[in-house]
Design an enzyme around this catalytic site. Structure first.
Site, PDB file in Angstrom:
ATOM      1  N   ARG A 235       0.836  -1.187   0.000  1.00  0.00           N
ATOM      2  CA  ARG A 235       0.000   0.000   0.000  1.00  0.00           C
ATOM      3  C   ARG A 235       0.877   1.246   0.000  1.00  0.00           C
ATOM      4  NH1 ARG A 235      -3.424  -2.545  -1.685  1.00  0.00           N
ATOM      5  NH2 ARG A 235      -5.538  -2.959  -0.930  1.00  0.00           N
ATOM      6  N   GLU A 264      -3.044   7.552  -6.369  1.00  0.00           N
ATOM      7  CA  GLU A 264      -3.040   6.713  -7.563  1.00  0.00           C
ATOM      8  C   GLU A 264      -4.157   7.157  -8.507  1.00  0.00           C
ATOM      9  OE1 GLU A 264      -3.120   2.583  -6.448  1.00  0.00           O
ATOM     10  OE2 GLU A 264      -1.137   2.671  -5.520  1.00  0.00           O
ATOM     11  N   HIS A 282       0.472  -0.128 -10.026  1.00  0.00           N
ATOM     12  CA  HIS A 282      -0.330  -0.995  -9.168  1.00  0.00           C
ATOM     13  C   HIS A 282      -0.735  -2.275  -9.908  1.00  0.00           C
ATOM     14  CE1 HIS A 282      -3.085  -0.881  -5.382  1.00  0.00           C
ATOM     15  NE2 HIS A 282      -2.685  -2.109  -5.647  1.00  0.00           N
TER      16      HIS A 282
END
Length: 535
Positions: A235, A264, A282
């Site tokens: 994370r 993000e 990601h």
């Protein structure tokens, strides 16, 4: 026992296998991945369940708008995008698929470690620019290096096993998984302060919570070997991004592999563009296999819960884990009814502690759901008298939250086998002044039976359930007298059960054949304390 689950909304992209499984099990599914926040607030009221991935933000506002919501599922590991606290207060189950993307995330972590050690990112870029510069991209071997793994759960373990094949020494830290368990996959458990100075590589595999936010920061980099490399596929925010940029510029950090970021997509790509950073958008769970797996798992978890088979992946409903079975359900009902009875008989006490004692092997792991069930009965019955504001769907998920708000301490203790007495539950309602009300009960088939109150035994166990009158007396009163008073009050009596009288008090339950329509003045004159209730 199952959770009524007729309609489910899927608001993020997910593999079609999820929809197929739900529909094959007679659950209506609507997939709409283009909802605005306002549209979601309007739509969510129609559904019993919600399945999301990362895009949908399930805020408290969304949860409160979901008047019929019973379960929120995250097709993935983290639940950062779900307000779990708000869901718990509403009695809504939040679940994830903890193992669905384990292998994909572990492989991506290993890929970044390898890429860092051989400068693969910059070397690839150089070749695409038409350059051939072998000397510029001298790398190092992984063999003999120490990899520190912060978070030794499923993903951390898989990373350790894979990187050990390269000859790396793995050490790690986890607040839950201890040295004995980590040793089973050849990873030495160490406290963080001992890890920082020896690590050549650090990879983090923890949730983002207050305790892990900016876990790796300026102070940590100062304690590490110069040139340490770090990887984050967990994370954004576990590694302090500003501190990392400073460490990269100064050489304290020799390189970083980053798959996650605080924002993000990032508004500022300075860190991602750094020459010693390999960055990916990601992608940890972005494999065909992982996406199929999490979609299948979340759908099957919904179906299993709806059909009362099992509960897996719940992050806020541990009490339900052992409560779903048909064998446990009568005990859930008993505990709730004891809670209601306790609330009635402690009206003159200021209860601040509730203790549940379990007897018999079957109840060894029942403490959590029995305690929550007692609180459901106690709080619901207390709220009627006190006007307390409780949710309409008070249940064993949110009862502990409201119990704590009411100032109740709770404990449960397994007392072992109980010989000839068999299975039973004893609940003690305690006050700060030292007063204690003790209620003991058991089950027979699906029936809840009262065995004793304050140690005063019922020769024939009293049935707990339905419309009832609970009473307390300080001197013997015959059943004939009670029947006579009930008849005068036009009360339809189905059964009466009375305890023995000890220490100047006795207790009884009058099971009613129909609800009481008038006042019960004759019963109130004949008995000391009389309470009308539905158990």
């Amino acid at each position: 026992m199952g959770i009524q689950l007729k309609t489910v909304l899927i608001s993020d992209e997910i593999d079609e296998i999820c929809i197929d499984i739900l529909r094959k099990n007679d659950i209506e599914v609507v997939k709409n991945t283009n909802l605005t926040k306002e549209e979601l607030l309007q739509e969510i009221v129609k559904y019993d369940g919600l399945i999301v991935r990362s895009a949908t933000k399930v805020t408290a506002e969304v949860i409160n708008a979901g008047k019929n919501l019973k379960i929120i599922g995250r097709a993935g590991t983290g639940v950062d995008n779900i307000d779990t606290e708000a869901a718990t207060k509403k009695g809504i189950i939040v679940m994830n698929t903890p193992g669905g993307n384990t292998l994909s995330a572990a492989e991506h972590t290993c890929t970044l470690i390898i890429a860092l050690t051989r400068n693969l990112g910059e070397a690839c870029k150089s070749m695409k620019e038409g350059k051939w510069d072998r000397k510029k991209f001298m790398g190092t071997e992984l063999y003999g290096k120490t990899l520190a793994i912060i978070g030794l759960g499923r993903i951390g373990k898989e990373v350790a096993l894979r990187m050990q094949s390269f000859g790396m020494t793995t050490v790690g830290f986890d607040p839950i998984i201890g040295a004995q368990e980590s040793a089973t996959f050849n990873t030495e458990w160490l406290p963080l302060e001992k890890i920082w100075p020896i690590a050549d590589y650090i990879t983090v595999h923890t949730p983002l919570i207050p305790q892990t936010k900016n876990l790796i920061n300026d102070a940590v980099f100062a304690k590490c070997k110069k040139g340490v490399r770090v990887v984050n596929c967990a994370r954004g925010g576990i590694i302090d991004e500003e501190a990392l940029l400073r460490a990269l510029d100064s050489g304290r950090c020799g390189g970083a592999g980053l798959d996650v970021f605080i924002e993000e997509p990032p508004k500022d790509y300075t860190l991602a563009k750094h020459v010693n950073v390999i960055a990916t958008p990601h992608l940890g769970a972005s494999t065909i296999e992982a996406q199929t797996r999490v979609a299948e798992e979340i759908a099957q978890q919904f179906v299993d819960l709806a059909q009362g088979r099992s509960l897996f992946g719940a992050v806020n409903a541990a009490t339900l884990t052992h409560a779903l079975s048909s064998g446990s359900q009568p005990w859930v009902k008993l505990a709730e009814r004891i809670g209601s009875l306790g609330s009635l008989l402690t009206k003159t006490m200021s209860v601040n502690n509730v203790e549940v004692l379990m007897y018999g092997e079957f109840l060894e792991k029942a403490g959590a759901f029995l305690l929550s069930s007692v609180l459901v009965g106690y709080l619901n019955t207390s709220a009627v008298d006190n006007g307390d504001i409780l949710p309409s769907n008070l249940n064993i998920i949110n009862a502990p939250v409201y119990g704590k708000q009411a100032g109740l301490r709770t404990t449960s203790t397994y007392k072992g086998h109980n010989g000839a007495d068999g299975l039973k539950v004893k609940v003690e309602f305690q006050s700060a002044a030292g007063e204690v009300l003790e209620i003991c009960g058991t089950v027979r088939g699906d029936e809840s039976l009262l065995l004793s109150v304050q140690g005063n035994a019922f020769k024939v166990p009293a049935y707990l359930g339905g419309d009832s009158i609970v009473y307390r007396i300080d001197k013997p009163v015959s059943l004939a007298e009670i029947f006579e008073a009930a008849e005068k009050d036009e009360v339809e009596v189905a059964a009466i059960s009375a305890s023995e009288i000890k220490n100047g008090q006795g207790f009884g339950i009058i099971n009613l054949g129909s609800p009481v329509k008038n006042n019960i003045e004759h019963l109130e004159k004949k008995l000391n304390d009389v309470y009308l209730c539905t158990l």
